[in-house]
Motif scaffolding. Structure first.
Motif, mmCIF file in Angstrom:
data_model
loop_
_atom_site.group_PDB
_atom_site.id
_atom_site.type_symbol
_atom_site.label_atom_id
_atom_site.label_comp_id
_atom_site.label_asym_id
_atom_site.label_seq_id
_atom_site.Cartn_x
_atom_site.Cartn_y
_atom_site.Cartn_z
ATOM 1 N N ILE A 160 0.965 -1.219 -0.100
ATOM 2 C CA ILE A 160 -0.024 -0.132 0.222
ATOM 3 C C ILE A 160 1.006 1.245 0.063
ATOM 4 O O ILE A 160 0.637 2.154 -0.624
ATOM 5 N N GLN A 161 1.925 1.344 0.773
ATOM 6 C CA GLN A 161 2.890 2.434 0.542
ATOM 7 C C GLN A 161 3.482 2.446 -0.425
ATOM 8 O O GLN A 161 3.539 3.750 -1.179
ATOM 9 N N GLN A 162 3.834 1.532 -1.326
ATOM 10 C CA GLN A 162 4.528 1.547 -2.347
ATOM 11 C C GLN A 162 3.742 2.265 -3.712
ATOM 12 O O GLN A 162 3.833 3.016 -4.477
ATOM 13 N N GLN A 163 2.299 1.704 -3.253
ATOM 14 C CA GLN A 163 1.255 2.274 -4.302
ATOM 15 C C GLN A 163 0.861 3.688 -4.108
ATOM 16 O O GLN A 163 0.830 4.490 -5.131
ATOM 17 N N PHE A 164 1.193 4.270 -2.745
ATOM 18 C CA PHE A 164 0.948 5.573 -2.553
ATOM 19 C C PHE A 164 1.920 6.412 -3.127
ATOM 20 O O PHE A 164 1.798 7.336 -3.648
ATOM 21 N N LEU A 165 3.457 5.737 -2.991
ATOM 22 C CA LEU A 165 4.479 6.377 -3.594
ATOM 23 C C LEU A 165 4.218 6.609 -5.241
ATOM 24 O O LEU A 165 4.624 7.794 -5.720
ATOM 25 N N GLN A 166 3.781 5.713 -5.747
ATOM 26 C CA GLN A 166 3.607 5.536 -7.200
ATOM 27 C C GLN A 166 2.317 6.542 -7.610
ATOM 28 O O GLN A 166 2.520 7.314 -8.434
ATOM 29 N N ASP A 167 1.259 6.742 -6.702
ATOM 30 C CA ASP A 167 0.200 7.334 -7.209
ATOM 31 C C ASP A 167 0.190 8.736 -7.017
ATOM 32 O O ASP A 167 -0.274 9.731 -7.463
ATOM 33 N N PHE A 168 1.178 9.125 -5.905
ATOM 34 C CA PHE A 168 1.151 10.659 -5.789
ATOM 35 C C PHE A 168 2.671 11.085 -5.981
ATOM 36 O O PHE A 168 3.195 12.168 -5.020
ATOM 37 N N ALA A 169 3.571 10.293 -6.746
ATOM 38 C CA ALA A 169 4.907 10.677 -7.043
ATOM 39 C C ALA A 169 5.100 12.238 -7.281
ATOM 40 O O ALA A 169 6.006 12.919 -6.866
ATOM 41 N N THR A 171 2.618 14.596 -7.235
ATOM 42 C CA THR A 171 1.377 15.497 -6.925
ATOM 43 C C THR A 171 1.374 15.992 -5.636
ATOM 44 O O THR A 171 2.047 15.179 -4.653
ATOM 45 N N PRO A 172 1.385 17.337 -5.307
ATOM 46 C CA PRO A 172 1.507 17.761 -4.087
ATOM 47 C C PRO A 172 0.176 17.280 -3.273
ATOM 48 O O PRO A 172 -0.762 17.059 -3.723
ATOM 49 N N LEU A 173 0.735 16.861 -1.951
ATOM 50 C CA LEU A 173 -0.439 16.163 -1.056
ATOM 51 C C LEU A 173 -1.679 16.996 -0.558
ATOM 52 O O LEU A 173 -1.193 18.283 -0.117
ATOM 53 N N GLN A 174 -2.890 16.659 -1.017
ATOM 54 C CA GLN A 174 -3.967 17.405 -0.532
ATOM 55 C C GLN A 174 -4.621 16.347 0.124
ATOM 56 O O GLN A 174 -5.029 15.366 -0.355
ATOM 57 N N HIS A 175 -5.090 16.903 1.354
ATOM 58 C CA HIS A 175 -6.002 16.050 2.212
ATOM 59 C C HIS A 175 -7.268 15.389 1.472
ATOM 60 O O HIS A 175 -7.234 14.137 1.608
ATOM 61 N N GLU A 176 -7.994 16.145 0.517
ATOM 62 C CA GLU A 176 -9.063 15.639 0.096
ATOM 63 C C GLU A 176 -8.678 14.563 -1.029
ATOM 64 O O GLU A 176 -9.295 13.299 -1.117
ATOM 65 N N ALA A 177 -7.545 14.630 -1.690
ATOM 66 C CA ALA A 177 -7.123 13.702 -2.780
ATOM 67 C C ALA A 177 -6.681 12.358 -1.829
ATOM 68 O O ALA A 177 -6.892 11.182 -2.217
ATOM 69 N N VAL A 178 -6.120 12.496 -0.701
ATOM 70 C CA VAL A 178 -5.507 11.467 -0.015
ATOM 71 C C VAL A 178 -6.725 10.761 0.555
ATOM 72 O O VAL A 178 -6.734 9.380 0.589
ATOM 73 N N LEU A 179 -7.663 11.459 0.953
ATOM 74 C CA LEU A 179 -8.775 10.739 1.731
ATOM 75 C C LEU A 179 -9.704 9.761 0.410
ATOM 76 O O LEU A 179 -9.860 8.719 0.830
ATOM 77 N N THR A 180 -9.718 10.485 -0.771
ATOM 78 C CA THR A 180 -10.397 9.738 -1.769
ATOM 79 C C THR A 180 -9.472 8.418 -2.128
ATOM 80 O O THR A 180 -9.952 7.348 -2.269
ATOM 81 N N TRP A 181 -8.069 8.796 -2.146
ATOM 82 C CA TRP A 181 -7.361 7.658 -2.609
ATOM 83 C C TRP A 181 -7.333 6.396 -1.592
ATOM 84 O O TRP A 181 -7.625 5.257 -1.800
ATOM 85 N N LEU A 182 -7.445 6.834 -0.158
ATOM 86 C CA LEU A 182 -7.677 5.790 0.707
ATOM 87 C C LEU A 182 -8.914 5.035 0.612
ATOM 88 O O LEU A 182 -9.038 3.902 1.111
ATOM 89 N N GLY A 183 -9.936 5.694 0.036
ATOM 90 C CA GLY A 183 -11.279 4.910 0.107
ATOM 91 C C GLY A 183 -11.359 4.104 -1.398
ATOM 92 O O GLY A 183 -12.275 3.542 -1.634
ATOM 93 N N SER A 184 -10.151 4.170 -2.019
ATOM 94 C CA SER A 184 -10.361 3.542 -3.646
ATOM 95 C C SER A 184 -9.646 2.243 -3.317
ATOM 96 O O SER A 184 -8.793 1.950 -2.449
ATOM 97 N N ALA A 185 -9.873 1.447 -4.452
ATOM 98 C CA ALA A 185 -9.119 0.080 -4.386
ATOM 99 C C ALA A 185 -7.519 0.288 -4.479
ATOM 100 O O ALA A 185 -7.028 -0.663 -3.807
ATOM 101 N N ASN A 186 -6.869 1.238 -4.831
ATOM 102 C CA ASN A 186 -5.493 1.637 -4.613
ATOM 103 C C ASN A 186 -5.224 1.656 -3.343
ATOM 104 O O ASN A 186 -3.990 1.334 -2.675
ATOM 105 N N GLY A 187 -5.973 2.222 -2.344
ATOM 106 C CA GLY A 187 -5.672 2.461 -1.198
ATOM 107 C C GLY A 187 -5.593 1.079 -0.310
ATOM 108 O O GLY A 187 -5.081 1.118 0.840
ATOM 109 N N ILE A 188 -6.166 0.142 -0.925
ATOM 110 C CA ILE A 188 -5.750 -1.283 -0.229
ATOM 111 C C ILE A 188 -5.616 -2.200 -1.361
ATOM 112 O O ILE A 188 -6.495 -3.224 -1.590
ATOM 113 N N VAL A 189 -4.429 -1.982 -1.789
ATOM 114 C CA VAL A 189 -4.228 -2.586 -3.202
ATOM 115 C C VAL A 189 -3.768 -4.082 -2.555
ATOM 116 O O VAL A 189 -3.828 -5.133 -3.665
ATOM 117 N N ALA A 190 -3.368 -4.243 -1.329
ATOM 118 C CA ALA A 190 -3.169 -5.891 -1.171
ATOM 119 C C ALA A 190 -3.986 -6.115 0.260
ATOM 120 O O ALA A 190 -3.798 -5.119 1.253
#
Ligand SMILES: Nc1nc2c(ncn2[C@@H]2O[C@H](COP(=O)(O)OP(=O)(O)OP(=O)(O)O)[C@@H](O)[C@H]2O)c(=O)[nH]1
Length: 296
Positions: A160-169, A171-190
């Motif tokens: 999940i950390q690796q996916q986070f690094l890849q998806d936000f490589a 992109t400046p971190l924004q609370h809303e975007a991270v929250l949406t990502w956490l609720g997506s399938a990528n946020g729990i890739v394994a």
């Protein structure tokens, strides 16, 4: 018509004078009273045949002694009385008496969150014996729970950390975007693997309490992930949280149960075995632990 005397083969002398360790009946159907319930049970009842010259024991006397179990709640004292009746009706034949009762205790369990409840069945065996005038009673209880592998959880987190690094490589971190990502399938890739697991508690008791419900409750509290009955989504979410907060190798589960059983005053000794029916492997992960109370 002439009254005929019935032949009594058991009263004959044995051709081979040889004592036997256990003689009796297995698989006797009978009701027992446990935790305020009348439960269907199966009993094995026996005595030693110490008089090697006697052809046989008196099966009917053991069978009839079991009637005592229909009337009174199951306690160590009642079991002892039944065993004593076995011996009293086999004077000069037997020194030791044995009784094993197997039943399924039904307990009503509340859901984790919603106001629902349902029944759980716990296989329970009670083994009592009167040997050399010493009374012993042992319980075997099976408790089913869920276990999530802590190693698999750590490996999944890393992905999940690796996916986070890849998806936000880039992109400046924004609370809303991270929250949406956490609720997506990528946020729990394994996801970590978990399994339905069972704890076999083999407990030697002391005192005059079978303490079955207390022991089951103590075991389930120690594990934190007992399997559920009625489940709505809110309960399933609470169960997911409970599993995440109680990641367990089979060794962890065995240690938790060891500590919980030692705390019970009803327990004199135990041998426990936990079986994690792995979903990673086609074989099980198993741990065992034994303990005897120091009476010094
Ligand atoms: N000992 C013994 N009895 C058996 C066996 N299989 C069946 N039985 C029967 O169990 C029945 C009950 O035995 P008992 O308790 O001795 O019956 P009983 O002689 O009418 O009863 P008592 O007068 O109390 O001795 C008898 O009909 C036996 O034939 C066996 O393998 N061993």
């Amino acid at each position: 018509m002439n009254a005929l005397t019935l032949p009594d083969i058991a009263a004959q002398a044995s051709r081979q004078a040889l004592p036997l360790d256990w003689v009796g009946m297995c698989g006797i159907a009978l009701p027992v009273l446990l935790d305020g319930q009348r439960l269907a049970a199966i009993a094995d009842a026996g005595v030693s045949l110490d008089d090697g010259t006697a052809r046989g024991i008196h099966m009917s006397r053991l069978y009839l002694a079991l009637e005592m179990l229909e009337q009174q709640p199951l306690t160590p004292a009642l079991l002892r009385n039944v065993l004593q009746r076995f011996l009293d009706t086999h004077e000069d034949l037997s020194k030791d008496a044995y009784l094993r009762i197997h039943t399924n205790l039904l307990l009503k369990r509340p859901a984790l969150v919603s106001p629902l409840e349902g029944w759980k069945s716990y296989p329970v065996s009670i083994e009592a014996r009167l040997e050399n005038q010493m009374f012993h009673v042992e319980l075997k209880i099976d408790v089913t729970y869920s276990s999530t592998c802590p190693c698999s959880a750590a490996l999944a987190r890393q992905l999940i950390q690796q996916q986070f690094l890849q998806d936000f490589a880039h992109t400046p971190l924004q609370h809303e975007a991270v929250l949406t990502w956490l609720g997506s399938a990528n946020g729990i890739v394994a996801t970590p693997h978990s399994q339905r697991s069972s704890a076999q508690l083999n407990v030697q008791l002391q005192g005059d309490d079978l303490a079955i419900v207390d022991l089951i409750n103590a075991a389930e509290a120690a594990l934190g992930t007992a399997v559920q009955t009625a489940v709505k989504r809110a309960d399933e979410q609470a169960f997911a949280l409970a599993n995440g907060q109680n990641l367990m190798f089979c060794e962890d589960a065995a240690r938790r149960l060891n500590l919980a059983l030692k705390r019970s005053d009803a327990v004199k000794a135990f041998h426990l075995k936990v079986i994690h029916a792995e979903s990673l492997h086609a074989h099980d992960a198993v741990a065992e632990s034994r303990w005897t109370r120091d009476c010094a």
